[in-house]
Design a protein around this motif. Sequence first.
Motif, short mmCIF file in Angstrom:
data_model
loop_
_atom_site.label_atom_id
_atom_site.label_comp_id
_atom_site.label_asym_id
_atom_site.label_seq_id
_atom_site.Cartn_x
_atom_site.Cartn_y
_atom_site.Cartn_z
N UNK A 82 0.83 -1.20 0.00
CA UNK A 82 0.00 0.00 0.00
C UNK A 82 0.87 1.26 0.00
N UNK A 83 1.59 1.51 -1.09
CA UNK A 83 2.55 2.63 -1.09
C UNK A 83 1.92 4.00 -0.84
N UNK A 84 0.74 4.27 -1.41
CA UNK A 84 0.13 5.59 -1.23
C UNK A 84 -0.35 5.80 0.21
N UNK A 85 -0.95 4.78 0.80
CA UNK A 85 -1.41 4.90 2.19
C UNK A 85 -0.22 5.08 3.13
N UNK A 86 0.86 4.36 2.88
CA UNK A 86 2.04 4.49 3.74
C UNK A 86 2.71 5.85 3.56
N UNK A 87 2.67 6.37 2.33
CA UNK A 87 3.23 7.71 2.11
C UNK A 87 2.45 8.73 2.93
N UNK A 88 1.11 8.63 2.93
CA UNK A 88 0.30 9.55 3.74
C UNK A 88 0.62 9.40 5.23
N UNK A 89 0.79 8.15 5.69
CA UNK A 89 1.11 7.89 7.09
C UNK A 89 2.48 8.48 7.46
N UNK A 90 3.46 8.27 6.61
CA UNK A 90 4.81 8.78 6.88
C UNK A 90 4.82 10.31 6.84
N UNK A 91 4.04 10.90 5.92
CA UNK A 91 3.95 12.36 5.88
C UNK A 91 3.32 12.91 7.15
N UNK A 92 2.36 12.18 7.72
CA UNK A 92 1.79 12.61 9.00
C UNK A 92 2.84 12.56 10.10
N UNK A 93 3.69 11.53 10.08
CA UNK A 93 4.80 11.48 11.04
C UNK A 93 5.73 12.66 10.83
N UNK A 94 5.96 13.02 9.57
CA UNK A 94 6.82 14.15 9.24
C UNK A 94 6.26 15.47 9.75
N UNK A 95 4.93 15.58 9.81
CA UNK A 95 4.30 16.79 10.35
C UNK A 95 4.62 16.95 11.83
N UNK A 96 4.62 15.85 12.56
CA UNK A 96 4.91 15.91 13.99
C UNK A 96 6.33 16.40 14.25
N UNK A 97 7.27 15.96 13.42
CA UNK A 97 8.66 16.38 13.62
C UNK A 97 9.01 17.59 12.77
N UNK A 98 8.06 18.08 12.00
CA UNK A 98 8.21 19.25 11.12
C UNK A 98 9.23 19.03 10.01
N UNK A 99 9.50 17.77 9.65
CA UNK A 99 10.44 17.49 8.57
C UNK A 99 9.90 18.00 7.24
N UNK A 100 8.59 17.91 7.04
CA UNK A 100 8.04 18.30 5.75
C UNK A 100 7.74 19.80 5.66
N UNK A 101 8.20 20.59 6.62
CA UNK A 101 8.07 22.05 6.56
C UNK A 101 9.21 22.66 5.73
N UNK A 102 10.29 21.93 5.56
CA UNK A 102 11.45 22.42 4.82
C UNK A 102 11.23 22.15 3.33
N UNK A 103 11.07 23.19 2.49
CA UNK A 103 10.79 22.97 1.07
C UNK A 103 11.95 22.31 0.31
N UNK A 104 13.16 22.38 0.86
CA UNK A 104 14.31 21.76 0.19
C UNK A 104 14.49 20.29 0.58
N UNK A 105 13.62 19.80 1.42
CA UNK A 105 13.76 18.45 1.95
C UNK A 105 12.44 17.72 1.72
N UNK A 106 12.26 17.18 0.54
CA UNK A 106 10.98 16.58 0.15
C UNK A 106 10.86 15.15 0.68
N UNK A 107 9.65 14.63 0.59
CA UNK A 107 9.37 13.26 1.03
C UNK A 107 10.31 12.26 0.35
N UNK A 108 10.60 12.50 -0.90
CA UNK A 108 11.47 11.58 -1.66
C UNK A 108 12.87 11.49 -1.05
N UNK A 109 13.27 12.52 -0.29
CA UNK A 109 14.58 12.51 0.37
C UNK A 109 14.61 11.62 1.60
N UNK A 110 13.51 11.59 2.37
CA UNK A 110 13.54 10.89 3.64
C UNK A 110 12.48 9.80 3.77
#
Length: 116
Positions: free
Chosen positions: A24-52
């Motif tokens: 389930x790649x799309x569902x897991x991507x959404x889940x991981x992005x939610x984790x990224x919101x908690x740590x604010x990793x996805x707030x950095x525009x130079x550090x996209x999901x594809x990086x981490x």
Amino acid sequence: LQKALILLQVTLSVVVGKTLMILFPNAMKRYILKLGEKSRMNKNPKFSYENWGPTFFSFKYLLFVLKVKWKRLEDEALEGHPAPNTPVVTLSGDVRHLLDFVEDNRPLILNFGSCT
């Protein structure tokens, strides 16, 4: 025994997570992005999901989580027991251990605070 239980738990989590990423790649991507919101990793525009994102549930991820969890086993302080000899970083950047600062019978005082 604690390390073996942690190994089992983390390994099982990584296997399940990796399996879900494949199935389930799309569902897991959404889940991981939610984790990224908690740590604010996805707030950095130079550090996209594809990086981490793809690093989650990898072998390196497994080793890192094991190292952190095993290290935390040593950091438990219990009343009446010896203090843990936790690694600390000096102002000059050197890694030492907490008990390296003990001198004779003098008490060791730790001050945590902010200088703003």
